[in-house]
Design an enzyme around this catalytic site. Structure first.
Site, PDB file in Angstrom:
ATOM      1  N   LYS A 130       0.811  -1.217   0.000  1.00  0.00           N
ATOM      2  CA  LYS A 130       0.000   0.000   0.000  1.00  0.00           C
ATOM      3  C   LYS A 130       0.845   1.269   0.000  1.00  0.00           C
ATOM      4  O   LYS A 130       0.343   2.345  -0.312  1.00  0.00           O
ATOM      5  CB  LYS A 130      -0.971  -0.019   1.177  1.00  0.00           C
ATOM      6  CG  LYS A 130      -2.065  -1.067   1.006  1.00  0.00           C
ATOM      7  CD  LYS A 130      -3.145  -0.956   2.057  1.00  0.00           C
ATOM      8  CE  LYS A 130      -4.305  -1.901   1.774  1.00  0.00           C
ATOM      9  NZ  LYS A 130      -3.989  -3.297   2.155  1.00  0.00           N
TER      10      LYS A 130
HETATM   11  C1  LIG Z   1      -4.661  -4.378   1.614  1.00  0.00           C
HETATM   12  C2  LIG Z   1      -3.919  -5.651   1.606  1.00  0.00           C
HETATM   13  C3  LIG Z   1      -4.281  -6.728   0.760  1.00  0.00           C
HETATM   14  C4  LIG Z   1      -5.496  -6.673  -0.135  1.00  0.00           C
HETATM   15  O1  LIG Z   1      -5.362  -5.776  -1.195  1.00  0.00           O
HETATM   16  P1  LIG Z   1      -6.658  -5.334  -2.037  1.00  0.00           P
HETATM   17  O2  LIG Z   1      -6.173  -4.335  -3.014  1.00  0.00           O
HETATM   18  O3  LIG Z   1      -7.615  -4.755  -1.031  1.00  0.00           O
HETATM   19  O4  LIG Z   1      -7.217  -6.551  -2.684  1.00  0.00           O
HETATM   20  C5  LIG Z   1      -3.496  -7.863   0.768  1.00  0.00           C
HETATM   21  N1  LIG Z   1      -2.424  -7.969   1.578  1.00  0.00           N
HETATM   22  C6  LIG Z   1      -2.061  -6.974   2.415  1.00  0.00           C
HETATM   23  C7  LIG Z   1      -0.879  -7.175   3.292  1.00  0.00           C
HETATM   24  C8  LIG Z   1      -2.786  -5.778   2.459  1.00  0.00           C
HETATM   25  O5  LIG Z   1      -2.424  -4.809   3.305  1.00  0.00           O
END
Ligand SMILES: *Cc1c(COP(=O)(O)O)cnc(C)c1O
Length: 435
Positions: free
Chosen positions: A109
């Protein structure tokens, strides 16, 4: 580039990229998508090995944004977005881990948050005479990445609502030790309370008069665009093996997958996407049964994927011409249980000497299943967070202590700066007005 809400079927309300970013969610409740997917030059994927990672990212960004941000500014934003490693680690034959956790808060993210923060700061300066207040509800990864991304950005204040006592100690320190323009609000309630409060605040007429309100959830198109960069960067390296390529994406709200999928529709020669979910199996059910039915979320070991109503489904639905047959042509999906996640994490550590986090373990298992049935294929799963971010879960599975990177330990030493707030929109609103 013109953007429309996924719910604006008559295309009555065109928006600039700037407006789509500043609004986040469209006023009709839909999500923004480009009028039609932009095109990349024919030679882009054909000769991608000759293009630097920065230029790959810049060309994709220009395709989505056009001239709304001057090229030199956009280049700077892109360089700062991916100024850490995005390595492809070979875990075993035909299988790679695309490690997306080398950024400041050690989760994928970071990529979306760093880009969105810089793009938003640019648009605030250009288009708005007002301060922007970004409101985000979080139980972990989103809030820390958003805080790190927006820290120090002029004209923007970020309010992070997180549930008291329900975020792991190390994650919590990544939310509430920033100070400056990052205001941590420790809510005496659950994550659902935080989300409900965020929604109420974002719709509050009185607040809207004093500041421009925006959200930083994965619905924002400015988080999606940069997430496509690393698929192209990985493709560049996988291309040399001259085999069909699949990407496996551990998914919750499906923002990560949607980003890669857009690039596939824009010409990236990838055979298939595998959407790996935990027990929250709305998407695999949709693919097998042809009916989309959201469900209450279930708690699992891969808690960043505990989503019962994936917000980006609405985008995928448009991108797949509202036809399940199109989904099935390009995607496959599997739900992985906590028991299998545990077993995978442990086995891969013991036999391959590679430490997965619980989300990556879901992805590993799903890809492994696929590769067993398709030995001619080469694949990468997206390792979405560093295992140390989920230290309690990982140490419990392995029954041994793991190493915590200095980057994460640094947060532990910092002092907490948070405001305690009750589950009461009026009380939280006063904090937003005063701080
Ligand atoms: C947010 C997140 C996901 C999921 O990602 P999406 O884009 O919501 O499908 C998977 N793994 C981790 C560690 C995350 O923080």
């Amino acid at each position: 580039m013109i953007y429309y809400s996924t719910r604006d079927t008559d295309r009555k309300n065109p928006q600039t990229f700037a407006n789509a970013v500043l609004q986040g969610l469209a006023s009709d409740g839909g999500l923004f998508l480009p009028e039609k997917l932009p095109t990349l030059p024919n030679s882009f994927f054909e000769h991608i090995e000759r293009i630097s990672n920065e230029d790959i990212a810049l060309q994709i960004a220009v395709a989505f944004i056009g001239d709304e941000i001057p090229l030199d500014v956009l280049k700077q934003i892109v360089v700062e977005t991916i100024n850490f490693d995005l390595p492809l680690f070979p875990v075993k034959e035909n299988m790679f881990s695309l490690e997306l956790y080398h950024g400041p808060t050690m989760a994928f993210k970071d990529v979306g948050a760093r880009f969105m923060a810089r793009v938003m700061a640019y648009f605030v300066k250009q288009h708005l005479k007002q301060e922007v207040k970004v409101v985000v509800a979080t139980s972990g990864d989103t809030g820390s990445a958003v805080a790190a991304g927006f820290f120090g950005m002029e004209g923007i204040k970020v309010y992070i609502l997180y549930p008291k006592g329900k975020v792991s100690p190390l994650q919590e320190k990544q939310l509430n030790t920033w100070g400056g323009n990052i205001i941590a609000l420790e809510v005496e309630g659950s994550f659902d309370d935080c989300q409900a409060l965020a929604k109420q605040l974002l719709n509050d007429e009185e607040l809207k008069h004093t500041a421009y309100l925006s959200s930083a959830n994965s619905i924002n198109i400015a988080r999606l665009v940069p997430q496509s960069f690393y698929y192209a960067i990985a493709y560049k390296q996988l291309k040399q093996y001259q085999k069909p390529i699949v990407f496996c994406v551990p998914s919750g709200n499906f923002g990560n997958l949607a980003a890669g999928f857009m690039l596939k529709l824009m010409g990236m020669p990838v055979e298939r996407f595998i959407a790996a979910t935990n027990a929250n199996d709305v998407f695999p059910k949709f693919l097998s049964e042809g009916v989309y039915a959201s469900a209450p979320s279930k708690v699992t070991l891969s808690n960043a994927m505990d989503v019962g109503a994936p917000s980006n489904f609405e985008r995928l639905w448009q991108l797949c011409d509202q036809d399940v047959a199109v989904f099935r042509k390009y995607m496959q999906s599997i739900s992985v249980s906590d028991a299998t996640t545990t077993n995978t994490l442990k086995t891969v550590y013991e036999t391959k000497n590679y430490l997965l986090d619980p989300h990556g373990a879901v992805g590993y298992y799903a890809l492994d299943q696929y590769l067993n049935e398709h030995p001619d294929v080469i694949g990468a799963f997206l390792e979405t967070a560093h295992p140390a971010k989920f230290v309690e879960v990982v140490e419990h599975i392995l029954q041994e202590k793991i190493n915590i990177p200095a980057k994460l330990m640094a947060f532990a030493a910092k002092e907490k700066v948070a405001f305690q707030v009750p589950v009461d929109a009026e009380a939280v609103k006063r904090v937003l007005q005063e701080k």
